[in-house]
Design an enzyme around this catalytic site. Structure first.
Site, PDB file in Angstrom:
ATOM      1  N   LYS A  21       0.840  -1.201   0.000  1.00 50.31           N
ATOM      2  CA  LYS A  21       0.000   0.000   0.000  1.00 50.31           C
ATOM      3  C   LYS A  21       0.878   1.256   0.000  1.00 50.31           C
ATOM      4  O   LYS A  21       0.594   2.229  -0.702  1.00 50.31           O
ATOM      5  CB  LYS A  21      -0.921  -0.032   1.231  1.00 50.31           C
ATOM      6  CG  LYS A  21      -2.045   0.967   1.218  1.00 50.31           C
ATOM      7  CD  LYS A  21      -3.203   0.509   2.096  1.00 50.31           C
ATOM      8  CE  LYS A  21      -2.815   0.412   3.563  1.00 50.31           C
ATOM      9  NZ  LYS A  21      -2.925   1.724   4.251  1.00 50.31           N
ATOM     10  N   ARG A  26       2.623   5.872  -3.430  1.00 51.28           N
ATOM     11  CA  ARG A  26       3.730   6.665  -3.960  1.00 51.28           C
ATOM     12  C   ARG A  26       3.812   6.586  -5.482  1.00 51.28           C
ATOM     13  O   ARG A  26       4.022   7.593  -6.163  1.00 51.28           O
ATOM     14  CB  ARG A  26       5.042   6.207  -3.304  1.00 51.28           C
ATOM     15  CG  ARG A  26       5.153   6.639  -1.843  1.00 51.28           C
ATOM     16  CD  ARG A  26       6.183   5.831  -1.066  1.00 51.28           C
ATOM     17  NE  ARG A  26       6.447   6.397   0.266  1.00 51.28           N
ATOM     18  CZ  ARG A  26       5.647   6.217   1.323  1.00 51.28           C
ATOM     19  NH1 ARG A  26       4.546   5.497   1.202  1.00 51.28           N
ATOM     20  NH2 ARG A  26       5.955   6.764   2.487  1.00 51.28           N
ATOM     21  N   GLY A  94      -4.849   8.335   6.104  1.00 43.11           N
ATOM     22  CA  GLY A  94      -3.922   9.380   6.530  1.00 43.11           C
ATOM     23  C   GLY A  94      -2.862   9.656   5.480  1.00 43.11           C
ATOM     24  O   GLY A  94      -2.416  10.802   5.323  1.00 43.11           O
ATOM     25  N   ARG A 122      -6.351  13.403  13.383  1.00 42.62           N
ATOM     26  CA  ARG A 122      -4.913  13.343  13.106  1.00 42.62           C
ATOM     27  C   ARG A 122      -4.369  14.757  12.933  1.00 42.62           C
ATOM     28  O   ARG A 122      -4.898  15.547  12.143  1.00 42.62           O
ATOM     29  CB  ARG A 122      -4.634  12.505  11.857  1.00 42.62           C
ATOM     30  CG  ARG A 122      -5.033  11.048  12.026  1.00 42.62           C
ATOM     31  CD  ARG A 122      -4.310  10.159  11.046  1.00 42.62           C
ATOM     32  NE  ARG A 122      -4.752   8.769  11.151  1.00 42.62           N
ATOM     33  CZ  ARG A 122      -4.197   7.772  10.490  1.00 42.62           C
ATOM     34  NH1 ARG A 122      -3.170   8.002   9.689  1.00 42.62           N
ATOM     35  NH2 ARG A 122      -4.642   6.551  10.621  1.00 42.62           N
ATOM     36  N   GLN A 167       4.824  11.060   6.927  1.00 41.34           N
ATOM     37  CA  GLN A 167       3.926  11.429   5.823  1.00 41.34           C
ATOM     38  C   GLN A 167       4.020  12.910   5.490  1.00 41.34           C
ATOM     39  O   GLN A 167       3.870  13.291   4.323  1.00 41.34           O
ATOM     40  CB  GLN A 167       2.491  11.050   6.188  1.00 41.34           C
ATOM     41  CG  GLN A 167       2.260   9.550   6.279  1.00 41.34           C
ATOM     42  CD  GLN A 167       0.924   9.193   6.909  1.00 41.34           C
ATOM     43  OE1 GLN A 167       0.240  10.047   7.483  1.00 41.34           O
ATOM     44  NE2 GLN A 167       0.533   7.932   6.812  1.00 41.34           N
ATOM     45  N   SER A 193      10.769   6.516  11.550  1.00 37.20           N
ATOM     46  CA  SER A 193      10.198   5.964  10.312  1.00 37.20           C
ATOM     47  C   SER A 193      11.037   6.303   9.090  1.00 37.20           C
ATOM     48  O   SER A 193      10.510   6.689   8.040  1.00 37.20           O
ATOM     49  CB  SER A 193       8.757   6.445  10.124  1.00 37.20           C
ATOM     50  OG  SER A 193       7.924   5.967  11.143  1.00 37.20           O
ATOM     51  N   ASP A 307       3.132  -0.232  11.962  1.00 35.38           N
ATOM     52  CA  ASP A 307       1.986  -0.993  11.454  1.00 35.38           C
ATOM     53  C   ASP A 307       2.017  -2.473  11.813  1.00 35.38           C
ATOM     54  O   ASP A 307       0.986  -3.143  11.781  1.00 35.38           O
ATOM     55  CB  ASP A 307       1.886  -0.840   9.930  1.00 35.38           C
ATOM     56  CG  ASP A 307       1.302   0.503   9.530  1.00 35.38           C
ATOM     57  OD1 ASP A 307       0.702   1.177  10.391  1.00 35.38           O
ATOM     58  OD2 ASP A 307       1.446   0.889   8.355  1.00 35.38           O
TER      59      ASP A 307
END
Length: 430
Positions: A21, A26, A94, A122, A167, A193, A307
C-alpha cells in the site's frame, strides 16, 4: 453490526499478499504528477488506494483502471482539465491526506479535503504552520476533517521535527522538486520511520526525480524538475505479509508470494524481530516462517515499524518471558488507539498485556483461552490480528466489525479461509 465466528484451526498453504500500500500510494502520485502516460501494475483497490486515485483525478490526472493495472495520464498533460474548486475525499487514509495537502498547492484554485473515522483527529499543525508562514489561505472545522486550502506553495527552507509522521516529509518531498526555486527540508531531531522516507525517495528516483539525502538530517531539493512517465510494478506488502509470518511463528504453515528480500519497506523488520524471538525463515521461491522451539521475549522498538506492532504483540503474548514494546506512541492516533485496542482485545482472549503511554509490557502465556466476543475497533490491523489470534485460542471467538479489512486488504478473510481458516458469518443483531 457485522460479526464473524473464527474457530481454532492452523493455516496452511501458499498466499499472494496484496501489493505494498505504501508503494502503491507513492507510485500513483509520482505517475500522476508527470506530463505523460505511465502504467502502474499490481494494484489492489483497497479503500485507501482508491482514495489516492480519486484524489489525483481531482487534481487533474486521468486514471483508467484495467484489472490490477492503472493507465495514468499525468496532471501536467496539456490536454487534462481540473476544476477550480475540487474536493478530495480521503475516506480514512492518513497517507492520502498528508501526501496530497502540499501536492494540491501546485495548482491554482481551492481544494477541500474531507474524510471520516479518526482522520479528523490526526494532527495537521505541521502544514498549518507552513500555510501561516507563506500566507496560504486555509480554514478548518474543529473535530472533523473539513480542510479548505487556496494558494501556491513557494520553495524555500522547511524545518520539521523528526518525531512527527514521515507522511508530512513525504508530502513535501513529492511537491518541492516541481517548484521554480530550490528547497531544503531540515530535520531538527532524530528522524523516526526512516524506512518510509527511503520508500519515497526510491519511488521518486524511479520516476526521474533526484533528491540529496544528507543522513536524514536534511534533504536538498533542486527545483524545476519533472516526473518522467514509465511502467512500474508495485511489490508485495510486508505490513500484510507480517500477519502470515506471525501465524507461521505461532504454528501455521504459510508460504507467502511476492515479498522481496531486498525491499526497503520498514515493515520488513518483522523478520528480524521474529528471528530474535526464535523463529526460523525459509527464503526460497516463497517466504515462510516457523518455530521449532518455544518463542522467547525481546525488546521491540516500534518507531520504525508501527503498522506491524499489533500482530507482533500477539506473538509476544504467546512467547516466554517479558516483552516490552517502546516508542510506539503514534499508534494512538491511527484508525483507532491501537495500543488500547491491543490491550483490551487480546486480554479478553487471555493475554497478559499492560498499557504504557508510549508502548506495552507483555507477559507471555502458553495459550489463549478465547470463547468470547472481541471487537476490531473498526481498524483493519486489529481485525486481522484477532483472526491470527484465533489460531491459538482453545475456543472459537467472534470478531465484531470484521469488514474494516477493506481499508487495506479486502480479500483477507477469503485468503484466510483458502488457507484452511474456519470462519463463519455471525449475526450480531442490532
Amino acid at each position: 453490526m457485522q460479526g464473524i465466528k473464527v474457530e481454532n484451526s492452523k493455516l496452511k498453504g501458499i498466499v499472494k499478499v496484496p501489493p505494498s500500500k505504501s508503494m502503491a500510494h507513492r507510485a500513483i502520485i509520482c505517475a500522476a504528477l508527470g506530463g505523460g502516460v505511465s502504467i502502474v501494475e499490481n494494484i489492489d483497490y483497497s479503500d485507501d488506494i482508491n482514495a489516492t486515485i480519486d484524489g489525483m483525478v481531482a487534481l487533474g490526472a486521468y486514471i483508467e483502471k484495467d484489472g490490477d493495472r492503472l493507465t495514468i495520464t499525468g496532471a501536467f498533460n496539456k490536454d487534462n482539465k481540473r476544476n477550480a474548486v475540487r474536493t478530495i475525499d480521503c475516506n480514512e487514509s492518513g497517507s492520502t491526506l498528508r501526501f496530497l495537502v502540499p501536492v494540491s498547492l501546485l495548482f491554482d484554485g481551492m481544494t477541500k479535503f474531507v474524510g471520516r473515522g479518526n482522520l479528523g483527529k490526526r494532527p495537521l499543525d505541521t502544514y498549518y504552520n507552513i500555510f501561516k508562514n507563506q500566507g496560504i489561505s486555509y480554514s478548518t472545522v474543529e473535530g472533523k476533517l473539513s480542510l479548505k486550502i487556496k494558494g501556491i506553495l513557494s520553495s524555500g527552507e522547511f524545518t520539521l521535527p523528526g518525531n512527527i509522521s514521515s507522511q508530512f516529509i513525504t508530502g513535501l518531498l513529492f511537491t518541492l522538486p516541481l517548484l521554480e526555486g530550490d528547497s531544503k527540508i531540515i530535520i531538527s531531531t532524530e528522524l523516526e520511520s526512516k524506512g518510509y522516507i527511503d520508500l519515497t525517495l526510491s519511488c521518486m528516483r524511479d520516476f526521474g526525480i533526484s533528491i540529496e539525502n544528507n543522513d536524514y538530517r536534511e534533504f536538498i531539493i533542486k527545483g524545476n524538475q519533472r516526473y518522467v512517465s514509465r511502467n512500474y510494478r508495485v511489490e508485495g506488502d510486508y505490513s500484510q505479509g507480517a500477519f502470515y509470518l506471525c501465524a507461521g511463528a505461532l504454528g501455521s504453515e504459510v508460504e507467502i508470494k511476492d515479498l522481496r528480500l531486498d525491499s526497503l519497506q520498514g515493515d520488513k523488520e518483522v523478520i528480524e524481530i521474529l528471528e530474535r524471538m526464535g523463529a526460523k525463515f525459509n527464503c526460497g521461491a516463497n517466504l515462510s516462517c516457523k518455530t521449532q522451539n518455544e518463542l522467547v521475549s525481546t525488546l521491540i522498538d516500534g518507531s520504525q515499524c508501527p503498522d506491524i506492532i499489533p500482530v507482533i504483540s500477539l506473538v509476544a503474548a504467546l512467547s516466554k518471558g517479558r516483552t516490552e514494546i517502546i516508542n510506539a506512541g503514534r499508534l494512538r492516533i491511527k484508525e483507532c488507539d491501537r495500543l488500547r485496542a491491543i490491550v483490551t482485545e487480546l486480554n479478553k482472549l487471555g493475554a497478559k498485556i499492560e498499557e504504557k503511554e508510549e508502548g506495552l509490557v507483555i507477559h507471555g502465556v502458553q495459550e489463549l483461552e478465547g470463547g468470547v466476543e472481541v471487537w476490531s475497533w473498526k481498524d483493519h490491523r486489529i481485525a486481522m490480528t484477532l483472526a491470527i489470534a484465533a489460531t491459538r485460542c482453545k475456543k472459537p471467538i467472534i470478531i465484531k466489525d470484521y469488514d474494516c479489512v477493506a481499508k487495506s486488504y479486502p480479500r483477507f478473510f477469503e485468503d484466510y479461509k483458502m488457507l484452511g481458516g474456519a470462519i463463519y458469518e455471525w449475526s450480531m443483531g442490532e
